[in-house]
Design a protein around this motif. Structure first.
Motif, PDB file in Angstrom:
ATOM      1  N   LEU A  12       0.838  -1.187   0.000  1.00 32.84           N
ATOM      2  CA  LEU A  12       0.000   0.000   0.000  1.00 32.84           C
ATOM      3  C   LEU A  12       0.874   1.238   0.000  1.00 32.84           C
ATOM      4  N   ALA A  13       0.731   2.052  -1.028  1.00 34.87           N
ATOM      5  CA  ALA A  13       1.463   3.313  -1.125  1.00 34.87           C
ATOM      6  C   ALA A  13       0.502   4.446  -0.777  1.00 34.87           C
ATOM      7  N   THR A  14       1.007   5.433  -0.059  1.00 28.73           N
ATOM      8  CA  THR A  14       0.170   6.557   0.344  1.00 28.73           C
ATOM      9  C   THR A  14      -0.466   7.202  -0.877  1.00 28.73           C
ATOM     10  N   TRP A  15      -1.717   7.513  -0.762  1.00 24.66           N
ATOM     11  CA  TRP A  15      -2.534   8.159  -1.798  1.00 24.66           C
ATOM     12  C   TRP A  15      -2.814   7.233  -2.987  1.00 24.66           C
ATOM     13  N   ARG A  16      -2.546   5.962  -2.866  1.00 27.32           N
ATOM     14  CA  ARG A  16      -2.815   5.036  -3.967  1.00 27.32           C
ATOM     15  C   ARG A  16      -3.665   3.864  -3.478  1.00 27.32           C
ATOM     16  N   TYR A  17      -4.639   4.154  -2.645  1.00 29.57           N
ATOM     17  CA  TYR A  17      -5.469   3.103  -2.063  1.00 29.57           C
ATOM     18  C   TYR A  17      -6.271   2.358  -3.131  1.00 29.57           C
ATOM     19  N   ALA A  18      -6.857   3.070  -4.071  1.00 32.64           N
ATOM     20  CA  ALA A  18      -7.694   2.422  -5.092  1.00 32.64           C
ATOM     21  C   ALA A  18      -6.885   1.417  -5.906  1.00 32.64           C
ATOM     22  N   GLN A  19      -5.668   1.789  -6.287  1.00 29.29           N
ATOM     23  CA  GLN A  19      -4.816   0.870  -7.046  1.00 29.29           C
ATOM     24  C   GLN A  19      -4.414  -0.328  -6.189  1.00 29.29           C
ATOM     25  N   TRP A  20      -4.062  -0.067  -4.925  1.00 28.81           N
ATOM     26  CA  TRP A  20      -3.661  -1.148  -4.030  1.00 28.81           C
ATOM     27  C   TRP A  20      -4.806  -2.133  -3.823  1.00 28.81           C
ATOM     28  N   LYS A  21      -6.003  -1.609  -3.600  1.00 28.27           N
ATOM     29  CA  LYS A  21      -7.168  -2.463  -3.371  1.00 28.27           C
ATOM     30  C   LYS A  21      -7.398  -3.370  -4.576  1.00 28.27           C
ATOM     31  N   SER A  22      -7.329  -2.798  -5.773  1.00 26.34           N
ATOM     32  CA  SER A  22      -7.530  -3.580  -6.984  1.00 26.34           C
ATOM     33  C   SER A  22      -6.465  -4.659  -7.122  1.00 26.34           C
ATOM     34  N   ARG A  23      -5.211  -4.301  -6.916  1.00 20.40           N
ATOM     35  CA  ARG A  23      -4.113  -5.275  -7.035  1.00 20.40           C
ATOM     36  C   ARG A  23      -4.192  -6.338  -5.940  1.00 20.40           C
ATOM     37  N   PHE A  24      -4.540  -5.929  -4.746  1.00 15.25           N
ATOM     38  CA  PHE A  24      -4.656  -6.866  -3.628  1.00 15.25           C
ATOM     39  C   PHE A  24      -5.729  -7.912  -3.930  1.00 15.25           C
ATOM     40  N   LEU A  25      -6.884  -7.460  -4.415  1.00 14.30           N
ATOM     41  CA  LEU A  25      -7.979  -8.395  -4.708  1.00 14.30           C
ATOM     42  C   LEU A  25      -7.635  -9.291  -5.895  1.00 14.30           C
ATOM     43  N   ARG A  26      -6.875  -8.786  -6.861  1.00 14.78           N
ATOM     44  CA  ARG A  26      -6.406  -9.646  -7.958  1.00 14.78           C
ATOM     45  C   ARG A  26      -5.463 -10.712  -7.430  1.00 14.78           C
ATOM     46  N   TYR A  27      -4.612 -10.326  -6.494  1.00 15.07           N
ATOM     47  CA  TYR A  27      -3.701 -11.297  -5.874  1.00 15.07           C
ATOM     48  C   TYR A  27      -4.502 -12.372  -5.135  1.00 15.07           C
ATOM     49  N   VAL A  28      -5.521 -11.958  -4.403  1.00 15.81           N
ATOM     50  CA  VAL A  28      -6.379 -12.908  -3.684  1.00 15.81           C
ATOM     51  C   VAL A  28      -7.057 -13.842  -4.678  1.00 15.81           C
ATOM     52  N   ASN A  29      -7.499 -13.317  -5.808  1.00 20.76           N
ATOM     53  CA  ASN A  29      -8.192 -14.131  -6.814  1.00 20.76           C
ATOM     54  C   ASN A  29      -7.292 -15.181  -7.457  1.00 20.76           C
ATOM     55  N   MET A  30      -5.983 -15.033  -7.340  1.00 19.76           N
ATOM     56  CA  MET A  30      -5.070 -16.032  -7.891  1.00 19.76           C
ATOM     57  C   MET A  30      -4.837 -17.193  -6.921  1.00 19.76           C
ATOM     58  N   LYS A  31      -5.289 -17.055  -5.693  1.00 19.22           N
ATOM     59  CA  LYS A  31      -5.107 -18.108  -4.701  1.00 19.22           C
ATOM     60  C   LYS A  31      -6.128 -19.219  -4.915  1.00 19.22           C
ATOM     61  N   SER A  32      -5.759 -20.442  -4.532  1.00 17.51           N
ATOM     62  CA  SER A  32      -6.670 -21.579  -4.707  1.00 17.51           C
ATOM     63  C   SER A  32      -7.888 -21.477  -3.793  1.00 17.51           C
TER      64      SER A  32
END
Length: 189
Positions: A12-32
């Motif tokens: 998570l980078a300051t002022w980039r919450y929307a991008q982090w949230k999207s990337r985080f959820l994509r990472y979660v979606n790659m998990k089994s």
């Protein structure tokens, strides 16, 4: 950030919450176990409640047992609930691994992944909204800046200096400087 994104959580980078949230959820979606992880993060962890044990009639060997409640444990739940219960620690670890030290102490006090997710969202969106409000107010104040009736030059300068310092601190630049000749001073600072 794209390199290694399949293997590492996004930070998570300051002022980039929307991008982090999207990337985080994509990472979660790659998990089994993505459905269980998402459920744990958005709905909260599986809560152990109680199980009602049905009554047993008396037999020649055993006494009658009335219906009663026993607490659920890991042993007396279904394998599906086991997986959902197990993912709690993974979800918490993923969230804590994806944030920096600046908000870690605030988030670490939360006990569930859902609480952490909500706290991060509140912190990041709140900071973003507050930052935008500050910018808007400073631009409005700069555009309307005039002397007050009976104000001394020292007071006028002091108010102007404070406003310019606040703009510099917030890294704001004024595009037009025709409205106020003292704005040239701000451009040089």
């Amino acid at each position: 950030m794209a390199a290694g994104s399949r293997d590492r959580l996004p930070m998570l980078a300051t002022w980039r919450y929307a991008q982090w949230k999207s990337r985080f959820l994509r990472y979660v979606n790659m998990k089994s176990n993505k459905q269980k992880l998402r459920k744990c993060i958005f709905d909260g962890p599986y809560v152990m409640t109680e199980i009602t044990v049905p009554a047993k009639p008396a037999t020649t060997i055993e006494e009658a047992v009335p219906a009663h409640n026993v607490p659920k444990t890991y042993k007396n739940t279904t394998p599906e609930k086991h997986a959902y219960f197990d993912v709690k620690a993974e979800a918490i670890h993923m969230i804590l691994s994806g944030i920096g030290d600046d908000i870690y102490s605030t988030i670490d006090a939360c006990t569930t992944a859902k609480e952490m997710w909500i706290a991060i969202e509140r912190l990041q969106q709140g900071e973003s909204l507050n930052k935008q409000d500050v910018k808007t107010n400073l631009f409005w104040e700069f555009g309307k800046f005039t002397s007050r009736d009976g104000e001394t030059i020292e007071s006028y300068y002091s108010r102007f200096y404070k406003m310019i310092n606040e703009m510099v601190r917030n890294k704001l630049k004024v595009a037009t400087m025709n409205a106020n000749p003292l704005a040239l001073v701000a451009a040089t600072q």
